[in-house]
Design a protein around this motif. Structure first.
Motif, PDB file in Angstrom:
ATOM      1  N   SER A 112      -7.092   4.637  -9.316  1.00 22.05           N
ATOM      2  CA  SER A 112      -6.906   5.602  -9.984  1.00 22.05           C
ATOM      3  C   SER A 112      -5.349   5.609  -9.883  1.00 22.05           C
ATOM      4  O   SER A 112      -4.833   5.407  -8.861  1.00 22.05           O
ATOM      5  CB  SER A 112      -7.539   6.902  -9.526  1.00 22.05           C
ATOM      6  N   GLY A 113      -4.507   5.948 -11.004  1.00 18.18           N
ATOM      7  CA  GLY A 113      -3.140   6.154 -11.036  1.00 18.18           C
ATOM      8  C   GLY A 113      -2.590   5.618 -12.511  1.00 18.18           C
ATOM      9  O   GLY A 113      -3.368   5.352 -13.207  1.00 18.18           O
TER      10      GLY A 113
ATOM     11  N   GLU B  17      -8.430 -13.918 -10.362  1.00 19.24           N
ATOM     12  CA  GLU B  17      -8.835 -12.948 -11.238  1.00 19.24           C
ATOM     13  C   GLU B  17      -8.732 -11.611 -10.532  1.00 19.24           C
ATOM     14  O   GLU B  17      -9.436 -11.496  -9.656  1.00 19.24           O
ATOM     15  CB  GLU B  17     -10.007 -13.243 -12.415  1.00 19.24           C
ATOM     16  N   VAL B  18      -8.341 -10.267 -11.307  1.00 16.07           N
ATOM     17  CA  VAL B  18      -8.518  -9.000 -10.733  1.00 16.07           C
ATOM     18  C   VAL B  18      -9.212  -8.402 -11.770  1.00 16.07           C
ATOM     19  O   VAL B  18      -8.909  -8.276 -13.143  1.00 16.07           O
ATOM     20  CB  VAL B  18      -7.105  -8.486 -10.418  1.00 16.07           C
ATOM     21  N   ARG B  19     -10.559  -7.675 -11.368  1.00 13.05           N
ATOM     22  CA  ARG B  19     -11.073  -6.778 -12.368  1.00 13.05           C
ATOM     23  C   ARG B  19     -11.238  -5.370 -11.769  1.00 13.05           C
ATOM     24  O   ARG B  19     -11.066  -5.241 -10.434  1.00 13.05           O
ATOM     25  CB  ARG B  19     -12.507  -7.074 -12.329  1.00 13.05           C
ATOM     26  N   TRP B  20     -11.054  -4.463 -12.561  1.00 12.15           N
ATOM     27  CA  TRP B  20     -10.718  -3.004 -12.282  1.00 12.15           C
ATOM     28  C   TRP B  20     -11.962  -2.287 -12.570  1.00 12.15           C
ATOM     29  O   TRP B  20     -12.450  -2.273 -13.767  1.00 12.15           O
ATOM     30  CB  TRP B  20      -9.413  -2.777 -13.081  1.00 12.15           C
ATOM     31  N   LEU B  21     -12.223  -1.246 -11.812  1.00 12.76           N
ATOM     32  CA  LEU B  21     -13.091   0.148 -12.122  1.00 12.76           C
ATOM     33  C   LEU B  21     -12.371   0.967 -12.101  1.00 12.76           C
ATOM     34  O   LEU B  21     -11.594   1.410 -11.139  1.00 12.76           O
ATOM     35  CB  LEU B  21     -14.264   0.118 -11.191  1.00 12.76           C
ATOM     36  N   ILE B  22     -11.746   1.725 -13.263  1.00 13.82           N
ATOM     37  CA  ILE B  22     -10.709   2.743 -13.384  1.00 13.82           C
ATOM     38  C   ILE B  22     -11.288   4.167 -13.436  1.00 13.82           C
ATOM     39  O   ILE B  22     -12.247   4.129 -14.403  1.00 13.82           O
ATOM     40  CB  ILE B  22      -9.888   2.381 -14.486  1.00 13.82           C
ATOM     41  N   ASP B  23     -10.791   4.834 -12.714  1.00 13.36           N
ATOM     42  CA  ASP B  23     -11.258   6.309 -12.684  1.00 13.36           C
ATOM     43  C   ASP B  23     -10.420   6.954 -13.892  1.00 13.36           C
ATOM     44  O   ASP B  23      -9.392   7.332 -13.730  1.00 13.36           O
ATOM     45  CB  ASP B  23     -10.905   7.033 -11.406  1.00 13.36           C
ATOM     46  N   ASP B  24     -11.178   6.939 -15.149  1.00 14.25           N
ATOM     47  CA  ASP B  24     -10.292   7.633 -16.394  1.00 14.25           C
ATOM     48  C   ASP B  24      -9.673   9.106 -16.039  1.00 14.25           C
ATOM     49  O   ASP B  24      -8.752   9.384 -16.640  1.00 14.25           O
ATOM     50  CB  ASP B  24     -10.951   7.623 -17.311  1.00 14.25           C
ATOM     51  N   ALA B  25     -10.693   9.930 -15.393  1.00 15.79           N
ATOM     52  CA  ALA B  25     -10.083  11.315 -15.062  1.00 15.79           C
ATOM     53  C   ALA B  25      -8.995  11.297 -14.378  1.00 15.79           C
ATOM     54  O   ALA B  25      -8.181  12.237 -14.499  1.00 15.79           O
ATOM     55  CB  ALA B  25     -11.482  11.763 -14.271  1.00 15.79           C
ATOM     56  N   ALA B  26      -8.608  10.431 -13.296  1.00 16.83           N
ATOM     57  CA  ALA B  26      -7.580  10.488 -12.718  1.00 16.83           C
ATOM     58  C   ALA B  26      -6.286   9.716 -13.048  1.00 16.83           C
ATOM     59  O   ALA B  26      -5.114   9.677 -12.708  1.00 16.83           O
ATOM     60  CB  ALA B  26      -7.633  10.064 -11.051  1.00 16.83           C
ATOM     61  N   ALA B  27      -6.485   8.873 -14.132  1.00 18.45           N
ATOM     62  CA  ALA B  27      -5.495   7.841 -14.509  1.00 18.45           C
ATOM     63  C   ALA B  27      -4.534   8.637 -15.402  1.00 18.45           C
ATOM     64  O   ALA B  27      -4.931   9.534 -16.078  1.00 18.45           O
ATOM     65  CB  ALA B  27      -6.202   6.716 -15.553  1.00 18.45           C
ATOM     66  N   ASN B  28      -3.255   8.188 -15.268  1.00 24.22           N
ATOM     67  CA  ASN B  28      -2.298   8.895 -16.137  1.00 24.22           C
ATOM     68  C   ASN B  28      -2.009   7.959 -17.318  1.00 24.22           C
ATOM     69  O   ASN B  28      -1.805   6.974 -17.478  1.00 24.22           O
ATOM     70  CB  ASN B  28      -1.037   9.056 -15.209  1.00 24.22           C
TER      71      ASN B  28
ATOM     72  N   ARG C 175       0.779  -1.301  -0.197  1.00 29.82           N
ATOM     73  CA  ARG C 175       0.125  -0.034  -0.041  1.00 29.82           C
ATOM     74  C   ARG C 175       0.742   1.264  -0.041  1.00 29.82           C
ATOM     75  O   ARG C 175       0.605   2.243  -0.840  1.00 29.82           O
ATOM     76  CB  ARG C 175      -1.146   0.098   1.188  1.00 29.82           C
ATOM     77  N   ALA C 176       1.923   1.437   0.863  1.00 28.73           N
ATOM     78  CA  ALA C 176       2.736   2.566   0.801  1.00 28.73           C
ATOM     79  C   ALA C 176       3.297   2.878  -0.307  1.00 28.73           C
ATOM     80  O   ALA C 176       3.581   3.994  -0.799  1.00 28.73           O
ATOM     81  CB  ALA C 176       3.739   2.330   1.930  1.00 28.73           C
ATOM     82  N   ALA C 177       3.735   1.699  -1.087  1.00 31.81           N
ATOM     83  CA  ALA C 177       4.502   2.018  -2.240  1.00 31.81           C
ATOM     84  C   ALA C 177       3.577   2.363  -3.401  1.00 31.81           C
ATOM     85  O   ALA C 177       3.860   3.607  -3.988  1.00 31.81           O
ATOM     86  CB  ALA C 177       5.121   0.657  -2.621  1.00 31.81           C
ATOM     87  N   PHE C 178       2.359   1.946  -3.727  1.00 27.90           N
ATOM     88  CA  PHE C 178       1.787   2.284  -4.583  1.00 27.90           C
ATOM     89  C   PHE C 178       0.915   3.688  -4.433  1.00 27.90           C
ATOM     90  O   PHE C 178       0.791   4.267  -5.242  1.00 27.90           O
ATOM     91  CB  PHE C 178       0.700   1.186  -4.990  1.00 27.90           C
TER      92      PHE C 178
ATOM     93  N   GLY D 254       1.489   7.446  -6.647  1.00 31.35           N
ATOM     94  CA  GLY D 254       0.312   8.142  -6.993  1.00 31.35           C
ATOM     95  C   GLY D 254      -1.105   7.339  -7.164  1.00 31.35           C
ATOM     96  O   GLY D 254      -1.982   7.805  -8.071  1.00 31.35           O
ATOM     97  N   ALA D 255      -0.927   6.218  -6.831  1.00 27.57           N
ATOM     98  CA  ALA D 255      -2.230   5.186  -6.898  1.00 27.57           C
ATOM     99  C   ALA D 255      -3.181   5.080  -5.777  1.00 27.57           C
ATOM    100  O   ALA D 255      -2.626   5.291  -4.535  1.00 27.57           O
ATOM    101  CB  ALA D 255      -1.818   3.977  -7.434  1.00 27.57           C
TER     102      ALA D 255
END
Length: 128
Positions: free
Chosen positions: A96-97, A117-128, A68-71, A75-76
């Motif tokens: 987001s990140g 499996e990992v599924r993602w809900l990505i915040d596109d506004a905050a993604a780089n 957690r500290a690393a990500f 900025g994630a």
């Protein structure tokens, strides 16, 4: 299940036996002994571990704790939305990140035998 080639048996314990800390001892001292009395040439008797049985959103969050500290420093942000709701071993995360950080998080989670499996809900506004 059983394997005729080596005469092994794999048992999946259910109910309270499945989560009991003494289940392996009970299986070895009780069930295996009874089976070997009925079939003397029986091979090894082992316990099938239910890899997805104990996966919860809380457990998924605990799996993220060592990184957690690393990500966060990269900025994630990650929030566990659910676990096992979309299927056995499936974790759904809000993220987001940077994409490269997301990939590292996914690899870390998939290292756990609980996660398939990992599924993602990505915040596109905050993604780089």
């Amino acid at each position: 299940s059983s394997d005729p080639a080596d005469k092994s048996v794999v048992l999946q314990l259910q109910g309270s036996c499945g989560s009991c800390p003494s289940a392996t001892t009970t299986m070895k001292n009780g069930i295996e002994r009874a089976l070997q009395q009925a079939w003397p040439d029986l091979g090894p008797v082992t316990r099938l571990e239910d890899k997805t049985k104990f996966l919860t959103a809380e457990k998924a969050d605990q799996l993220l704790e060592p990184i957690r500290a690393a990500f966060t420093n990269l900025g994630a942000t990650v929030t566990v939305l659910n676990a096992n709701l979309l299927g056995p071993g499936v974790v759904e995360l809000e993220y987001s990140g940077p994409d490269t950080v997301r990939y590292g998080i996914e690899l870390s989670l998939l290292d756990s035998p609980l996660v398939t499996e990992v599924r993602w809900l990505i915040d596109d506004a905050a993604a780089n």
